[in-house]
Scaffold this motif. Structure first.
Motif, PDB file in Angstrom:
ATOM      1  N   GLU A 156      10.905  11.214   3.154  1.00 13.00           N
ATOM      2  CA  GLU A 156       9.944  10.158   3.470  1.00 13.00           C
ATOM      3  C   GLU A 156       9.436   9.462   2.211  1.00 13.00           C
ATOM      4  OE1 GLU A 156       6.461  11.432   5.628  1.00 13.00           O
ATOM      5  OE2 GLU A 156       5.588   9.437   5.575  1.00 13.00           O
ATOM      6  N   PHE A 157       9.077  10.283   1.221  1.00 12.03           N
ATOM      7  CA  PHE A 157       8.549   9.694  -0.016  1.00 12.03           C
ATOM      8  C   PHE A 157       9.600   8.836  -0.702  1.00 12.03           C
ATOM      9  CE2 PHE A 157       5.590  13.293   0.430  1.00 12.03           C
ATOM     10  CZ  PHE A 157       4.417  12.563   0.438  1.00 12.03           C
ATOM     11  N   ILE A 210       9.854   5.479   1.085  1.00  7.00           N
ATOM     12  CA  ILE A 210       8.737   4.591   0.748  1.00  7.00           C
ATOM     13  C   ILE A 210       8.908   4.049  -0.667  1.00  7.00           C
ATOM     14  CG2 ILE A 210       6.244   4.475   0.418  1.00  7.00           C
ATOM     15  CD1 ILE A 210       6.107   6.820   2.525  1.00  7.00           C
ATOM     16  N   PHE A 263       9.994   0.344   0.041  1.00  2.08           N
ATOM     17  CA  PHE A 263       8.761  -0.334   0.449  1.00  2.08           C
ATOM     18  C   PHE A 263       7.663  -0.348  -0.616  1.00  2.08           C
ATOM     19  CE2 PHE A 263      10.769   1.246   4.444  1.00  2.08           C
ATOM     20  CZ  PHE A 263      11.224   0.008   4.853  1.00  2.08           C
ATOM     21  N   VAL A 269       0.523   0.085  -1.868  1.00  5.91           N
ATOM     22  CA  VAL A 269       1.228   1.272  -1.375  1.00  5.91           C
ATOM     23  C   VAL A 269       1.033   2.450  -2.325  1.00  5.91           C
ATOM     24  CG1 VAL A 269       3.532   2.251  -1.002  1.00  5.91           C
ATOM     25  CG2 VAL A 269       2.988  -0.027  -0.122  1.00  5.91           C
ATOM     26  N   GLY A 270       0.822   3.652  -1.761  1.00 11.03           N
ATOM     27  CA  GLY A 270       0.800   4.862  -2.578  1.00 11.03           C
ATOM     28  C   GLY A 270      -0.453   5.690  -2.437  1.00 11.03           C
ATOM     29  N   ASP A 271      -1.537   5.117  -2.019  1.00 12.07           N
ATOM     30  CA  ASP A 271      -2.755   5.913  -1.843  1.00 12.07           C
ATOM     31  C   ASP A 271      -3.000   6.107  -0.346  1.00 12.07           C
ATOM     32  OD1 ASP A 271      -5.461   7.050  -2.403  1.00 12.07           O
ATOM     33  OD2 ASP A 271      -5.008   6.256  -4.401  1.00 12.07           O
ATOM     34  N   ASP A 272      -4.166   6.632   0.015  1.00 16.03           N
ATOM     35  CA  ASP A 272      -4.436   6.881   1.435  1.00 16.03           C
ATOM     36  C   ASP A 272      -4.660   5.601   2.207  1.00 16.03           C
ATOM     37  OD1 ASP A 272      -4.233   9.724   1.704  1.00 16.03           O
ATOM     38  OD2 ASP A 272      -5.941   9.822   0.350  1.00 16.03           O
ATOM     39  N   LEU A 283       3.248  -1.746   7.455  1.00 15.88           N
ATOM     40  CA  LEU A 283       4.475  -1.566   8.229  1.00 15.88           C
ATOM     41  C   LEU A 283       4.525  -0.161   8.790  1.00 15.88           C
ATOM     42  CD1 LEU A 283       7.495  -2.164   8.999  1.00 15.88           C
ATOM     43  CD2 LEU A 283       8.087  -1.389   6.687  1.00 15.88           C
ATOM     44  N   LEU A 289       6.967   2.348  10.749  1.00 19.86           N
ATOM     45  CA  LEU A 289       8.407   2.433  10.994  1.00 19.86           C
ATOM     46  C   LEU A 289       8.708   3.778  11.649  1.00 19.86           C
ATOM     47  CD1 LEU A 289      10.711   0.540  10.237  1.00 19.86           C
ATOM     48  CD2 LEU A 289      10.839   1.658   8.016  1.00 19.86           C
ATOM     49  N   LEU A 338       3.310  -6.339   1.050  1.00 15.73           N
ATOM     50  CA  LEU A 338       3.300  -5.106   1.849  1.00 15.73           C
ATOM     51  C   LEU A 338       2.385  -4.109   1.129  1.00 15.73           C
ATOM     52  CD1 LEU A 338       4.438  -3.422   4.198  1.00 15.73           C
ATOM     53  CD2 LEU A 338       6.258  -2.669   2.662  1.00 15.73           C
ATOM     54  N   GLY A 351       0.969  -1.146   2.606  1.00 10.63           N
ATOM     55  CA  GLY A 351       0.910   0.215   3.115  1.00 10.63           C
ATOM     56  C   GLY A 351       1.696   0.345   4.393  1.00 10.63           C
ATOM     57  N   GLY A 352       1.661   1.543   4.971  1.00  7.96           N
ATOM     58  CA  GLY A 352       2.392   1.721   6.209  1.00  7.96           C
ATOM     59  C   GLY A 352       2.467   3.170   6.604  1.00  7.96           C
ATOM     60  N   ASP A 353       3.407   3.453   7.489  1.00  8.42           N
ATOM     61  CA  ASP A 353       3.610   4.810   7.967  1.00  8.42           C
ATOM     62  C   ASP A 353       5.084   4.928   8.310  1.00  8.42           C
ATOM     63  OD1 ASP A 353       2.702   7.330   8.494  1.00  8.42           O
ATOM     64  OD2 ASP A 353       2.030   6.878  10.532  1.00  8.42           O
ATOM     65  N   THR A 354       5.674   6.073   7.998  1.00  6.00           N
ATOM     66  CA  THR A 354       7.101   6.256   8.234  1.00  6.00           C
ATOM     67  C   THR A 354       7.293   7.574   8.959  1.00  6.00           C
ATOM     68  OG1 THR A 354       7.471   5.127   6.126  1.00  6.00           O
ATOM     69  CG2 THR A 354       9.356   6.243   7.104  1.00  6.00           C
TER      70      THR A 354
END
Ligand code: ADP
Ligand code: MG
Length: 332
Positions: free
Chosen positions: A17-18, A21, A25, A38-41, A99, A101, A129, A131-134
């Motif tokens: 996952e990491f 990202i 992304f 992207v990268g923090d909470d 995003l 995904l 972009l 942040g997001g969730d994968t």
């Protein structure tokens, strides 16, 4: 005691996952209003004084919103295009997105294509972009977009008044015709078919038009469920009716070359996913609209708002009843 603790409900999709990202992304956005991406909470964004935050989200599910096997680049492009179209309908300027995904498996070529399609459009509109969730699951892609609009005025579906002129951008039905051609190819008219498929795969969000309309339109929305169904919603929100002149609808030569007249009319009135703008303009602003329309995608006057409720269609000087009303979510 520890042994009785229920397993976490949500497991990471894999150790990769990491990597996903980071590789696909995490990009420098180039925007000065993203102190933390992207990268923090969570992301931290900067909204200038005098602006309001505008939010929308759009989800696309394989086999529901696009056919299985659609190239990943097209999926990436379309999910953002749908979101940009919502920004356009509000008169807003898009700026940031997250995003979500859900993927059945992490396949490099798919991710390459998806990111290429997504960022092609993101770069064109300078959307970062942030942040997001994968996760692992059925193929579902969801983009949440954020943008801004001047605090003094934004567009809604609710401001139309009897007497306002009714306009739309673009040509209705071409995206639906393109989707039909993806499902059932027609090799005999390849040039026309390609143009129509392109209208489904690569819709052009009308962001600049939405910004231009912000001071002029009394109501606006984007056409995603079909012209009639969406005009109905605009009427309901505005508390008035509409007369739609079917003879005034912009015709599509490509569509007419491939489909029977009745099918063309069905596509135009009930085909979804055009991502064009439907809007109303008070009489005193029509001259200003036409003066600026040279820089906008073809806008056509297709009717007018009236007292009452609902949509009445006219053709050849007569009232006509239309049965099919467009895409309905959750209809049985
Ligand atoms: P958390 O568990 O705190 O939600 P994650 O491990 O899911 O964090 O994600 C790590 C970082 O990567 C977060 O900043 C998140 O916003 C970002 N991220 C996760 N998936 C994506 C994605 N598909 N696109 C962009 N950013 C993503
Ligand atoms: Mg997460």
């Amino acid at each position: 005691m520890l042994g009785e603790v229920a397993p976490p409900v949500r497991l990471p999709m894999s150790l990769a996952e990491f990597d996903i990202i980071r590789r696909y992304f995490t990009r420098r956005s180039g925007r000065a209003d993203v102190p933390l991406g992207v990268g923090d909470d969570a992301a931290v964004l900067e909204l200038a004084a005098g602006r309001r935050l505008v939010l929308a989200v759009d989800t696309m599910v394989e086999d529901v919103h696009f056919p299985a096997g659609l190239p990943a680049a097209d999926i990436g492009y379309r999910v953002l295009a749908a979101n940009l179209s919502d920004m356009a309908a509000m008169g807003a300027q898009p700026a940031w997105m997250t995003l979500s995904l859900s993927l059945p498996h992490a396949e490099e070529s798919w991710l390459d294509g998806f990111a290429a399609g997504l960022f092609e459009l993101a770069d064109r509109y300078e959307v970062a972009l942030v942040g997001g969730d994968t996760v692992r699951g059925p193929l579902v892609v969801s983009v949440q977009i954020a943008g801004w609009v001047e605090a003094d005025r934004w567009l809604t579906r609710a401001g139309a008044q009897p007497g306002d002129a009714l306009y739309m951008s673009g040509v209705p039905g071409e995206a639906a015709a393109g989707l039909a051609l993806l499902r059932e190819p027609r090799p005999e008219a390849e040039a026309e078919a390609r143009a129509l498929r392109e209208r489904f795969l690569r819709p052009q969000p009308r962001v600049a038009l939405g910004r231009m309309l912000r001071p002029l339109a009394s109501a606006a929305m984007d056409i995603s469920d079909g012209l009639l169904a969406d005009l109905d919603k605009l009427c309901a929100a505005s508390g008035c009716g509409a007369e739609l002149d079917l003879d005034a609808l912009p015709a599509s030569a490509a569509m007419q070359a491939l489909f029977a007249p009745q099918t063309c009319l069905d596509f135009a009135l009930a085909g979804g996913e055009d991502f064009e703008l439907l809007f109303t303009v008070p009489e005193q602003f029509e001259a200003a609209l036409l003066a600026q329309a040279g820089t906008a995608p073809g806008c056509t006057r297709i009717g007018r708002m009236v007292e009452g409720a609902g949509v009445r269609c006219w053709q050849g000087g007569r009232r006509v009843e239309i049965a099919q009303r467009g895409y309905v979510h959750f209809a049985s």
